[in-house]
Design an enzyme around this catalytic site. Structure first.
Site, PDB file in Angstrom:
ATOM      1  N   ASP A  33      43.263  30.272  36.102  1.00  0.00           N
ATOM      2  CA  ASP A  33      43.329  30.694  37.510  1.00  0.00           C
ATOM      3  C   ASP A  33      44.754  30.988  37.980  1.00  0.00           C
ATOM      4  O   ASP A  33      45.085  30.788  39.156  1.00  0.00           O
ATOM      5  CB  ASP A  33      42.683  29.633  38.428  1.00  0.00           C
ATOM      6  CG  ASP A  33      41.243  29.370  38.064  1.00  0.00           C
ATOM      7  OD1 ASP A  33      40.566  30.319  37.627  1.00  0.00           O
ATOM      8  OD2 ASP A  33      40.797  28.223  38.196  1.00  0.00           O
ATOM      9  N   LYS A  47      45.657  35.986  36.629  1.00  0.00           N
ATOM     10  CA  LYS A  47      45.648  36.966  35.517  1.00  0.00           C
ATOM     11  C   LYS A  47      44.934  38.250  35.929  1.00  0.00           C
ATOM     12  O   LYS A  47      45.338  39.346  35.564  1.00  0.00           O
ATOM     13  CB  LYS A  47      44.942  36.368  34.285  1.00  0.00           C
ATOM     14  CG  LYS A  47      45.602  35.117  33.746  1.00  0.00           C
ATOM     15  CD  LYS A  47      44.801  34.495  32.615  1.00  0.00           C
ATOM     16  CE  LYS A  47      43.470  33.906  33.040  1.00  0.00           C
ATOM     17  NZ  LYS A  47      43.535  32.751  33.934  1.00  0.00           N
ATOM     18  N   GLY A  74      36.775  33.500  35.948  1.00  0.00           N
ATOM     19  CA  GLY A  74      36.575  34.196  37.217  1.00  0.00           C
ATOM     20  C   GLY A  74      37.901  34.823  37.578  1.00  0.00           C
ATOM     21  O   GLY A  74      38.856  34.109  37.892  1.00  0.00           O
ATOM     22  N   HIS A  75      37.992  36.141  37.475  1.00  0.00           N
ATOM     23  CA  HIS A  75      39.255  36.842  37.731  1.00  0.00           C
ATOM     24  C   HIS A  75      39.107  37.665  39.008  1.00  0.00           C
ATOM     25  O   HIS A  75      38.244  38.531  39.092  1.00  0.00           O
ATOM     26  CB  HIS A  75      39.617  37.740  36.545  1.00  0.00           C
ATOM     27  CG  HIS A  75      39.900  36.961  35.296  1.00  0.00           C
ATOM     28  ND1 HIS A  75      40.304  37.538  34.116  1.00  0.00           N
ATOM     29  CD2 HIS A  75      39.856  35.628  35.040  1.00  0.00           C
ATOM     30  CE1 HIS A  75      40.481  36.602  33.199  1.00  0.00           C
ATOM     31  NE2 HIS A  75      40.205  35.436  33.730  1.00  0.00           N
ATOM     32  N   GLN A  92      41.153  31.766  30.955  1.00  0.00           N
ATOM     33  CA  GLN A  92      41.656  30.388  30.941  1.00  0.00           C
ATOM     34  C   GLN A  92      43.185  30.394  30.793  1.00  0.00           C
ATOM     35  O   GLN A  92      43.827  31.308  31.266  1.00  0.00           O
ATOM     36  CB  GLN A  92      40.975  29.557  29.839  1.00  0.00           C
ATOM     37  CG  GLN A  92      39.489  29.287  30.092  1.00  0.00           C
ATOM     38  CD  GLN A  92      38.574  30.426  29.705  1.00  0.00           C
ATOM     39  OE1 GLN A  92      38.606  30.906  28.582  1.00  0.00           O
ATOM     40  NE2 GLN A  92      37.741  30.878  30.620  1.00  0.00           N
ATOM     41  N   THR A  94      38.847  24.330  26.804  1.00  0.00           N
ATOM     42  CA  THR A  94      37.709  25.190  26.554  1.00  0.00           C
ATOM     43  C   THR A  94      37.573  25.346  25.040  1.00  0.00           C
ATOM     44  O   THR A  94      38.331  24.735  24.281  1.00  0.00           O
ATOM     45  CB  THR A  94      37.847  26.529  27.310  1.00  0.00           C
ATOM     46  OG1 THR A  94      36.589  27.217  27.245  1.00  0.00           O
ATOM     47  CG2 THR A  94      38.951  27.419  26.728  1.00  0.00           C
ATOM     48  N   THR A 130      36.778  30.152  41.256  1.00  0.00           N
ATOM     49  CA  THR A 130      36.176  31.471  41.425  1.00  0.00           C
ATOM     50  C   THR A 130      34.755  31.486  40.864  1.00  0.00           C
ATOM     51  O   THR A 130      33.888  32.186  41.371  1.00  0.00           O
ATOM     52  CB  THR A 130      37.029  32.521  40.675  1.00  0.00           C
ATOM     53  OG1 THR A 130      38.397  32.324  41.052  1.00  0.00           O
ATOM     54  CG2 THR A 130      36.632  33.940  41.019  1.00  0.00           C
ATOM     55  N   ARG A 173      39.991  22.918  43.413  1.00  0.00           N
ATOM     56  CA  ARG A 173      40.931  22.735  42.297  1.00  0.00           C
ATOM     57  C   ARG A 173      41.898  21.607  42.620  1.00  0.00           C
ATOM     58  O   ARG A 173      42.288  21.435  43.776  1.00  0.00           O
ATOM     59  CB  ARG A 173      41.710  24.030  42.050  1.00  0.00           C
ATOM     60  CG  ARG A 173      40.825  25.180  41.597  1.00  0.00           C
ATOM     61  CD  ARG A 173      41.660  26.467  41.373  1.00  0.00           C
ATOM     62  NE  ARG A 173      40.801  27.612  41.094  1.00  0.00           N
ATOM     63  CZ  ARG A 173      41.026  28.851  41.549  1.00  0.00           C
ATOM     64  NH1 ARG A 173      42.078  29.105  42.301  1.00  0.00           N
ATOM     65  NH2 ARG A 173      40.203  29.828  41.252  1.00  0.00           N
ATOM     66  N   LYS A 210      51.548  33.738  43.620  1.00  0.00           N
ATOM     67  CA  LYS A 210      51.307  32.854  44.768  1.00  0.00           C
ATOM     68  C   LYS A 210      52.578  32.178  45.286  1.00  0.00           C
ATOM     69  O   LYS A 210      52.520  31.055  45.806  1.00  0.00           O
ATOM     70  CB  LYS A 210      50.220  31.821  44.428  1.00  0.00           C
ATOM     71  CG  LYS A 210      48.917  32.498  43.990  1.00  0.00           C
ATOM     72  CD  LYS A 210      47.758  31.560  43.809  1.00  0.00           C
ATOM     73  CE  LYS A 210      47.003  31.374  45.099  1.00  0.00           C
ATOM     74  NZ  LYS A 210      45.656  30.784  44.899  1.00  0.00           N
TER      75      LYS A 210
HETATM   76  P1  GDP Z   1      42.608  34.231  37.276  1.00  0.00           P
HETATM   77  O1  GDP Z   1      41.429  33.485  36.792  1.00  0.00           O
HETATM   78  O2  GDP Z   1      43.862  33.885  36.520  1.00  0.00           O
HETATM   79  O3  GDP Z   1      42.405  35.728  37.328  1.00  0.00           O
HETATM   80  O4  GDP Z   1      42.861  33.755  38.782  1.00  0.00           O
HETATM   81  P2  GDP Z   1      41.718  33.571  39.923  1.00  0.00           P
HETATM   82  O5  GDP Z   1      41.315  34.909  40.407  1.00  0.00           O
HETATM   83  O6  GDP Z   1      40.673  32.632  39.489  1.00  0.00           O
HETATM   84  O7  GDP Z   1      42.549  32.773  41.027  1.00  0.00           O
HETATM   85  C1  GDP Z   1      43.691  33.292  41.601  1.00  0.00           C
HETATM   86  C2  GDP Z   1      43.471  33.389  43.113  1.00  0.00           C
HETATM   87  O8  GDP Z   1      44.707  33.652  43.743  1.00  0.00           O
HETATM   88  C3  GDP Z   1      42.568  34.543  43.533  1.00  0.00           C
HETATM   89  O9  GDP Z   1      41.859  34.184  44.686  1.00  0.00           O
HETATM   90  C4  GDP Z   1      43.550  35.670  43.846  1.00  0.00           C
HETATM   91  O10 GDP Z   1      43.037  36.588  44.793  1.00  0.00           O
HETATM   92  C5  GDP Z   1      44.687  34.891  44.445  1.00  0.00           C
HETATM   93  N1  GDP Z   1      46.024  35.442  44.243  1.00  0.00           N
HETATM   94  C6  GDP Z   1      46.555  36.053  43.157  1.00  0.00           C
HETATM   95  N2  GDP Z   1      47.873  36.296  43.340  1.00  0.00           N
HETATM   96  C7  GDP Z   1      48.159  35.828  44.577  1.00  0.00           C
HETATM   97  C8  GDP Z   1      49.361  35.727  45.349  1.00  0.00           C
HETATM   98  O11 GDP Z   1      50.442  36.137  44.948  1.00  0.00           O
HETATM   99  N3  GDP Z   1      49.272  35.115  46.567  1.00  0.00           N
HETATM  100  C9  GDP Z   1      48.104  34.635  47.065  1.00  0.00           C
HETATM  101  N4  GDP Z   1      48.109  34.062  48.254  1.00  0.00           N
HETATM  102  N5  GDP Z   1      46.958  34.710  46.366  1.00  0.00           N
HETATM  103  C10 GDP Z   1      46.993  35.276  45.148  1.00  0.00           C
HETATM  104  P1  IMO Z   2      39.936  31.717  34.286  1.00  0.00           P
HETATM  105  O1  IMO Z   2      39.827  32.793  33.230  1.00  0.00           O
HETATM  106  C1  IMO Z   2      40.126  27.454  35.179  1.00  0.00           C
HETATM  107  C2  IMO Z   2      37.907  24.787  32.516  1.00  0.00           C
HETATM  108  C3  IMO Z   2      36.722  24.034  33.062  1.00  0.00           C
HETATM  109  C4  IMO Z   2      36.779  22.779  32.200  1.00  0.00           C
HETATM  110  C5  IMO Z   2      37.217  23.324  30.844  1.00  0.00           C
HETATM  111  C6  IMO Z   2      36.071  23.571  29.873  1.00  0.00           C
HETATM  112  O2  IMO Z   2      39.331  32.104  35.580  1.00  0.00           O
HETATM  113  O3  IMO Z   2      41.341  31.242  34.379  1.00  0.00           O
HETATM  114  P2  IMO Z   2      34.194  25.451  29.699  1.00  0.00           P
HETATM  115  O4  IMO Z   2      33.135  25.860  30.685  1.00  0.00           O
HETATM  116  O5  IMO Z   2      35.130  26.556  29.329  1.00  0.00           O
HETATM  117  O6  IMO Z   2      33.650  24.739  28.517  1.00  0.00           O
HETATM  118  O7  IMO Z   2      35.048  24.341  30.498  1.00  0.00           O
HETATM  119  O8  IMO Z   2      37.894  24.543  31.116  1.00  0.00           O
HETATM  120  N1  IMO Z   2      37.857  26.251  32.703  1.00  0.00           N
HETATM  121  C7  IMO Z   2      38.616  26.927  33.561  1.00  0.00           C
HETATM  122  N2  IMO Z   2      39.497  26.495  34.480  1.00  0.00           N
HETATM  123  N3  IMO Z   2      39.949  28.773  34.995  1.00  0.00           N
HETATM  124  C8  IMO Z   2      39.096  29.221  34.065  1.00  0.00           C
HETATM  125  O9  IMO Z   2      38.985  30.536  33.741  1.00  0.00           O
HETATM  126  C9  IMO Z   2      38.336  28.282  33.325  1.00  0.00           C
HETATM  127  N4  IMO Z   2      37.392  28.377  32.363  1.00  0.00           N
HETATM  128  C10 IMO Z   2      37.115  27.125  31.979  1.00  0.00           C
HETATM  129  O10 IMO Z   2      36.872  23.753  34.421  1.00  0.00           O
HETATM  130  O11 IMO Z   2      37.796  21.936  32.668  1.00  0.00           O
HETATM  131 MG    MG Z   3      39.912  32.238  37.528  1.00  0.00          MG
END
Ligand code: GDP
Ligand code: IMO
Ligand code: MG
Length: 428
Positions: A13, A16, A40-41, A224, A239, A303, A309, A335
């Site tokens: 999270d 990416k 969840g991206h 991840q 994971t 996500t 978190r 962020k």
């Molecule tokens: P990922 O799994 O690495 O793609 O990240 P996620 O999408 O799960 O979580 C990142 C969260 O931060 C999302 O809600 C994005 O919209 C948000 N986000 C990404 N970059 C920024 C930033 O620079 N500032 C803020 N406030 N939010 C951001």
């Molecule tokens: P993105 O790509 C954050 C965590 C789960 C758990 C561990 C194992 O959005 O960054 P799993 O279901 O993979 O067997 O769970 O990994 N986890 C993540 N945490 N972002 C993710 O993906 C994750 N995918 C799995 O919460 O701790």
């Molecule tokens: Mg994510």
């Protein structure tokens, strides 16, 4: 060397999706290399907010080849849903290629994930319950179904699914006391899904090699983060896939010689969802402030699962480690805007373990549970950063924070993001 890899530098999270979407503007191929719909991206572009789980974050660009790599585990049911949702939003603009080597997540994997977690009790990993671990288990045991199987004559695929369900029913019933699945019904449903997905199935390694020969720029999109890697992460709270650059090359079957940039994406602070060690975790006011209330899309709620978190101060000991094991050439800090308003910000530069000071990270969860962080305190900044587009325009203390990260890691910070929107990005 036209390949850029985007790798999570923390526990997932990190942003990416946003960074991939931004860089996809100048790429012809975006390839996800591991994981499944545990990811969840989030991609925000104008009025569109996409929460991508399996489809690569290049899908908004017409013509972009979006590859689901051979190292992934793919859920056919949720993949079809994701494609339909993207189509209804008018966001399905790229072309999708699903590696035939990718393994399929089946309903019994999801049931087993839940059943195994329930059995762990207090030692629960806190998985996303998407069947990820059990699907990778079948891959390693050489009993899995692959995307290639979906291109078989339907009767053959149906028979394989039926057989697999019958075998897993024994485990579900006898070991975990679950209701068995209806093998015929599952086989019928998945044969239908296979017919819809078969046109997307192909050879990812070959497609990427051909694109590279034709001069394409290629992005590799990790899911991840390195601290959740099956080998290098905080085992067993990880994971089941290889989240590092090494994992990317193995998944997709491309040469290291093609790789020019490896961008470690990190938040300006630290988060984790699920169980496991987290030395800089802040359970009080600071943690709550970093998490937010859940009203903004960027607040720290999962996500995929919407779980809150865990949040804490930036841990540079762990970033130095993830940079090493995944060969980062640079960092993207996301962020930074969330840190506005703190009087002082803290950064962990070492761990204390009894009398000893540890300067390097250890992937031993038992040890990490016992360390306490050694912090450096830096002056904060009050200004909101969302409207800033140039590094020089950031408040002095925010620039000093970035420089501190660069000095501690020995890596340049080439991208800074100050909001979720595509254009809320500073390039250096
Ligand atoms: P990922 O799994 O690495 O793609 O990240 P996620 O999408 O799960 O979580 C990142 C969260 O931060 C999302 O809600 C994005 O919209 C948000 N986000 C990404 N970059 C920024 C930033 O620079 N500032 C803020 N406030 N939010 C951001
Ligand atoms: P993105 O790509 C954050 C965590 C789960 C758990 C561990 C194992 O959005 O960054 P799993 O279901 O993979 O067997 O769970 O990994 N986890 C993540 N945490 N972002 C993710 O993906 C994750 N995918 C799995 O919460 O701790
Ligand atoms: Mg994510």
């Amino acid at each position: 060397m036209p390949v850029t890899a985007i790798v999570g530098a923390q526990w997932g999270d990190e942003g990416k999706g946003k960074v991939t979407d931004y860089l996809a503007a100048s790429s012809q191929v975006v390839a996800r290399y591991q994981g499944g719909d545990n990811a969840g991206h989030t991609v925000v572009c104008g009025d569109k907010v996409l929460r991508l789980h399996q489809i690569p974050s290049g899908i908004l660009y017409p013509g972009c080849l979006c590859v689901l790599g051979g190292g992934m585990v793919v859920n056919p049911r949720s993949l079809i849903q994701e494609i339909e949702e993207l189509r209804s939003l008018g966001a399905f603009r790229g072309k999708v290629l699903l590696s035939g080597r990718a393994h399929l997540i089946m309903p019994y994997h999801i049931m087993l994930d839940g059943a195994v977690e329930a059995k762990r009790g207090d030692a629960m990993i806190g998985t996303t319950r998407r069947g990820i671990g059990p699907a990778y288990q079948d891959r390693a045991a050489r009993t899995g179904l692959r995307a290639y199987d979906m291109t078989l004559p339907p009767e053959q695929f149906r028979a394989r699914v039926e057989q697999a369900v019958r075998e897993k029913n024994v485990l579900l019933e006898r070991v975990y006391g679950q209701q068995p699945l209806d093998a015929e019904a599952v086989a019928a449903e998945y044969t239908g899904l296979a017919a819809q997905l078969a046109p997307f199935v192909g050879d990812d390694s070959l497609a990427i090699a051909e694109a590279l020969s034709a001069g394409a720029q290629v992005l590799l999109e990790g899911a991840q983060g390195v601290l959740l890697d099956i080998d290098h992460g905080t085992y067993p709270f990880v994971t089941s896939s290889s989240t590092t650059l090494g994992g990317a090359l193995g998944s997709l079957g491309i040469s290291y010689k093609e790789v020019q940039r490896v961008i470690g994406v990190m938040k300006a602070y630290q988060t984790r969802v699920g169980a496991g060690p987290f030395p800089t975790e802040q359970k009080g006011e600071v943690g709550e402030r970093l998490r937010g209330t859940g009203q903004n899309i960027w607040d720290e709620f999962g996500t995929t699962t919407r779980r809150p978190r865990r949040c804490g101060w930036l841990d540079l000991v762990s970033i130095r480690y993830t940079a090493r094991v995944s060969a980062f050439t640079e960092l993207a800090v996301t962020k930074l805007d969330v840190l506005s308003g703190f009087e002082r910000v803290r950064v962990c530069i070492a761990y204390r373990l009894g009398e000893k000071e540890l300067r390097s990270f250890t992937p031993q969860s038992d040890v990490l549970q016992q360390v306490s962080p050694v912090y450096e305190e830096l002056p904060g900044w009050q200004e909101p950063l969302g409207g800033i587009r140039r590094f020089e325009d950031l408040p002095g203390n925010a620039r000093a924070y970035i420089r501190f990260i660069e000095e501690a890691t020995g890596l340049p910070v080439s991208i800074i993001t100050v909001g979720p929107e595509r254009e809320q990005t500073i390039l250096r």
